[in-house]
Design a protein around this motif. Structure first.
Motif, PDB file in Angstrom:
ATOM      1  N   LEU A  32       0.796  -1.223   0.000  1.00  0.00           N
ATOM      2  CA  LEU A  32       0.000   0.000   0.000  1.00  0.00           C
ATOM      3  C   LEU A  32       0.832   1.279   0.000  1.00  0.00           C
ATOM      4  O   LEU A  32       0.290   2.365  -0.172  1.00  0.00           O
ATOM      5  N   LYS A  33       2.148   1.162   0.203  1.00  0.00           N
ATOM      6  CA  LYS A  33       2.983   2.360   0.248  1.00  0.00           C
ATOM      7  C   LYS A  33       2.996   3.063  -1.102  1.00  0.00           C
ATOM      8  O   LYS A  33       2.990   2.417  -2.145  1.00  0.00           O
ATOM      9  N   PRO A  34       3.045   4.399  -1.114  1.00  0.00           N
ATOM     10  CA  PRO A  34       3.132   5.136  -2.383  1.00  0.00           C
ATOM     11  C   PRO A  34       4.371   4.710  -3.167  1.00  0.00           C
ATOM     12  O   PRO A  34       5.462   4.616  -2.608  1.00  0.00           O
ATOM     13  N   ALA A  35       4.185   4.427  -4.430  1.00  0.00           N
ATOM     14  CA  ALA A  35       5.287   3.993  -5.296  1.00  0.00           C
ATOM     15  C   ALA A  35       4.804   4.054  -6.731  1.00  0.00           C
ATOM     16  O   ALA A  35       3.632   4.294  -6.997  1.00  0.00           O
ATOM     17  N   ASP A  36       5.715   3.837  -7.658  1.00  0.00           N
ATOM     18  CA  ASP A  36       5.283   3.780  -9.053  1.00  0.00           C
ATOM     19  C   ASP A  36       4.444   2.528  -9.258  1.00  0.00           C
ATOM     20  O   ASP A  36       4.524   1.560  -8.493  1.00  0.00           O
ATOM     21  N   THR A  37       3.619   2.542 -10.291  1.00  0.00           N
ATOM     22  CA  THR A  37       2.631   1.482 -10.476  1.00  0.00           C
ATOM     23  C   THR A  37       3.253   0.098 -10.630  1.00  0.00           C
ATOM     24  O   THR A  37       2.706  -0.888 -10.128  1.00  0.00           O
ATOM     25  N   GLN A  38       4.385  -0.005 -11.308  1.00  0.00           N
ATOM     26  CA  GLN A  38       5.009  -1.314 -11.477  1.00  0.00           C
ATOM     27  C   GLN A  38       5.488  -1.862 -10.133  1.00  0.00           C
ATOM     28  O   GLN A  38       5.337  -3.057  -9.840  1.00  0.00           O
ATOM     29  N   ALA A  39       6.033  -0.984  -9.282  1.00  0.00           N
ATOM     30  CA  ALA A  39       6.464  -1.417  -7.954  1.00  0.00           C
ATOM     31  C   ALA A  39       5.272  -1.866  -7.119  1.00  0.00           C
ATOM     32  O   ALA A  39       5.363  -2.827  -6.343  1.00  0.00           O
ATOM     33  N   VAL A  40       4.153  -1.151  -7.263  1.00  0.00           N
ATOM     34  CA  VAL A  40       2.942  -1.546  -6.547  1.00  0.00           C
ATOM     35  C   VAL A  40       2.505  -2.941  -6.984  1.00  0.00           C
ATOM     36  O   VAL A  40       2.176  -3.796  -6.145  1.00  0.00           O
ATOM     37  N   ILE A  41       2.500  -3.187  -8.284  1.00  0.00           N
ATOM     38  CA  ILE A  41       2.069  -4.493  -8.794  1.00  0.00           C
ATOM     39  C   ILE A  41       2.970  -5.599  -8.254  1.00  0.00           C
ATOM     40  O   ILE A  41       2.494  -6.662  -7.820  1.00  0.00           O
ATOM     41  N   ILE A  42       4.281  -5.359  -8.243  1.00  0.00           N
ATOM     42  CA  ILE A  42       5.224  -6.379  -7.770  1.00  0.00           C
ATOM     43  C   ILE A  42       5.025  -6.650  -6.278  1.00  0.00           C
ATOM     44  O   ILE A  42       4.917  -7.808  -5.846  1.00  0.00           O
ATOM     45  N   SER A  43       4.953  -5.587  -5.475  1.00  0.00           N
ATOM     46  CA  SER A  43       4.832  -5.777  -4.029  1.00  0.00           C
ATOM     47  C   SER A  43       3.475  -6.365  -3.654  1.00  0.00           C
ATOM     48  O   SER A  43       3.387  -7.210  -2.749  1.00  0.00           O
ATOM     49  N   CYS A  44       2.427  -5.953  -4.347  1.00  0.00           N
ATOM     50  CA  CYS A  44       1.103  -6.509  -4.039  1.00  0.00           C
ATOM     51  C   CYS A  44       1.011  -7.969  -4.463  1.00  0.00           C
ATOM     52  O   CYS A  44       0.388  -8.789  -3.784  1.00  0.00           O
ATOM     53  N   THR A  45       1.622  -8.301  -5.603  1.00  0.00           N
ATOM     54  CA  THR A  45       1.634  -9.695  -6.039  1.00  0.00           C
ATOM     55  C   THR A  45       2.363 -10.572  -5.021  1.00  0.00           C
ATOM     56  O   THR A  45       1.915 -11.677  -4.692  1.00  0.00           O
ATOM     57  N   THR A  46       3.479 -10.068  -4.508  1.00  0.00           N
ATOM     58  CA  THR A  46       4.204 -10.802  -3.469  1.00  0.00           C
ATOM     59  C   THR A  46       3.319 -11.033  -2.256  1.00  0.00           C
ATOM     60  O   THR A  46       3.263 -12.143  -1.697  1.00  0.00           O
ATOM     61  N   ALA A  47       2.594  -9.989  -1.849  1.00  0.00           N
ATOM     62  CA  ALA A  47       1.710 -10.111  -0.680  1.00  0.00           C
ATOM     63  C   ALA A  47       0.575 -11.089  -0.949  1.00  0.00           C
ATOM     64  O   ALA A  47       0.253 -11.938  -0.098  1.00  0.00           O
ATOM     65  N   ILE A  48      -0.020 -10.991  -2.109  1.00  0.00           N
ATOM     66  CA  ILE A  48      -1.166 -11.845  -2.454  1.00  0.00           C
ATOM     67  C   ILE A  48      -0.742 -13.308  -2.533  1.00  0.00           C
ATOM     68  O   ILE A  48      -1.428 -14.211  -2.029  1.00  0.00           O
ATOM     69  N   GLU A  49       0.392 -13.568  -3.160  1.00  0.00           N
ATOM     70  CA  GLU A  49       0.837 -14.946  -3.382  1.00  0.00           C
ATOM     71  C   GLU A  49       1.498 -15.559  -2.150  1.00  0.00           C
ATOM     72  O   GLU A  49       1.797 -16.754  -2.128  1.00  0.00           O
TER      73      GLU A  49
END
Length: 348
Positions: A32-49
């Motif tokens: 959820l931290k502010p970041a560029d969209t690609q970084a958000v996708i990577i970090s959220c995918t890590t959290a989800i998986e």
């Protein structure tokens, strides 16, 4: 949102009628931290998986990743994430709002409308949801329903210029010219420099047959936006129709003055050039044919509409009918397509 006679395409929603609570799971916090969209996708995918998130926390990660995907134009994956989040939190207004806007961008308007229906039960009379549902309804040709949404919006936010502009445009499509003019007049009352409102009020007056009022409004629009040759085109047509019985000359100087200000290839300068005899109709229609097919259809519709009006100035009703018929086949989001349809109905 709006530029004139039709609803503008809303962007994928970043905010929503209500915001999700911030969870405490460290993986989700990183997502959820502010970041560029690609970084958000990577970090959220890590959290989800990671399989460490459940319930509302997993829904929050899916929602955040969906927003980032939508911002990158990855609309189908975004919709999938929003759908997965809604299975976990069915009444999450923010997720419904985001999925509805993504459906709208994908032109899946029935699905968008269903989400806005559900959302408006959760957040009654939410202005953004009403506006976006109006856009999807109008895209499906449900103009009266779109007007109802904008009217509900304006009951809550009476000076919303975008809603007034778009409702006025829809009233033009519905042939309710007085109501259209009233909306454009309301905008002018708020902003005396609203060139688009003068221009579209001129259209309403013209379609009513009040050519004097139309020409006055087009002249004001031209004065406010000298960089827009469409106002000169409309002013020329309005002045010509208002002459009556050939007692006065059509004011071609409106066109020649505008032509001198712009590159000859800039659209709609070829239309102006054709109306003053500097180009043939065949050359004009060739100029409208560009590599983008959707743009070609728009330019072609515009060319045929103004050729139809020019034919009427010459008392050539048959040619006018042919040109208006060709223009009226276009997308009803194009002002000239709408006007051509009404002009066809007004021909004897």
């Amino acid at each position: 949102m709006a530029l004139g006679a039709c609803l503008a395409i809303p962007a994928i929603a970043e905010d929503a009628p209500k915001k999700a609570a911030v969870p405490l799971n460290p993986l989700l916090e990183a997502c959820l931290k502010p970041a560029d969209t690609q970084a958000v996708i990577i970090s959220c995918t890590t959290a989800i998986e990671s399989r460490q998130l459940q319930g509302e926390e997993l829904a929050a990660g899916l929602y955040r990743r969906g927003l980032a995907q939508g911002q990158r134009g990855q609309l189908t994956p975004a919709v999938n994430d929003f759908a997965a989040a809604l299975k976990l939190t069915p009444d999450a207004a923010d997720v419904l709002y985001a999925r509805a806007s993504a459906y709208g961008a994908l032109k899946r308007h029935d699905l968008a409308i269903a989400d806005y229906d559900a959302l408006l039960k959760l957040v009654p009379n939410d202005p953004d949801s009403l506006y976006r549902r109006a856009w999807s309804r109008s895209a499906l040709g449900r103009d009266a329903a779109a007007v109802a949404d904008l009217t509900a919006l304006l009951a809550a936010v009476k000076d919303d210029v975008d809603a007034l502009m778009d409702r006025g445009g829809l009233y033009l499509r519905l042939g309710q010219f007085d109501k259209a003019a009233a909306d454009f007049s309301a905008i002018i009352k708020l902003d005396q420099k609203a060139a688009a409102a003068f221009y579209n009020r001129g259209r309403a007056a013209f379609l009513k047959g009040d050519f004097k009022a139309a020409t006055k409004d087009f002249a004001q629009a031209q004065a406010l936006r000298s960089d827009n040759p469409y106002a000169a085109l409309r002013r020329y047509i309005g002045a010509g129709q208002g002459v009556g019985d050939g007692k006065s000359k059509v004011h071609a100087e409106f066109l020649t003055e505008a032509i001198a200000k712009f590159p000859p290839e800039q659209w709609p300068v070829p239309i102006l050039s054709t109306l003053v005899g500097q180009m043939t109709e065949k050359d004009l229609l060739s100029a409208a044919a560009v590599s983008d097919k959707a743009v070609t259809r728009r330019l072609d519709a515009e060319a045929h509409y103004y050729l139809g009006e020019a034919a009427l100035l010459k008392k050539d009703a048959k040619s006018a009918r042919d040109h208006f018929s060709a223009a009226a086949k276009g997308n009803r989001g194009i002002p000239e397509v709408v006007d051509a349809g009404w002009r066809l109905k007004q021909l004897p």
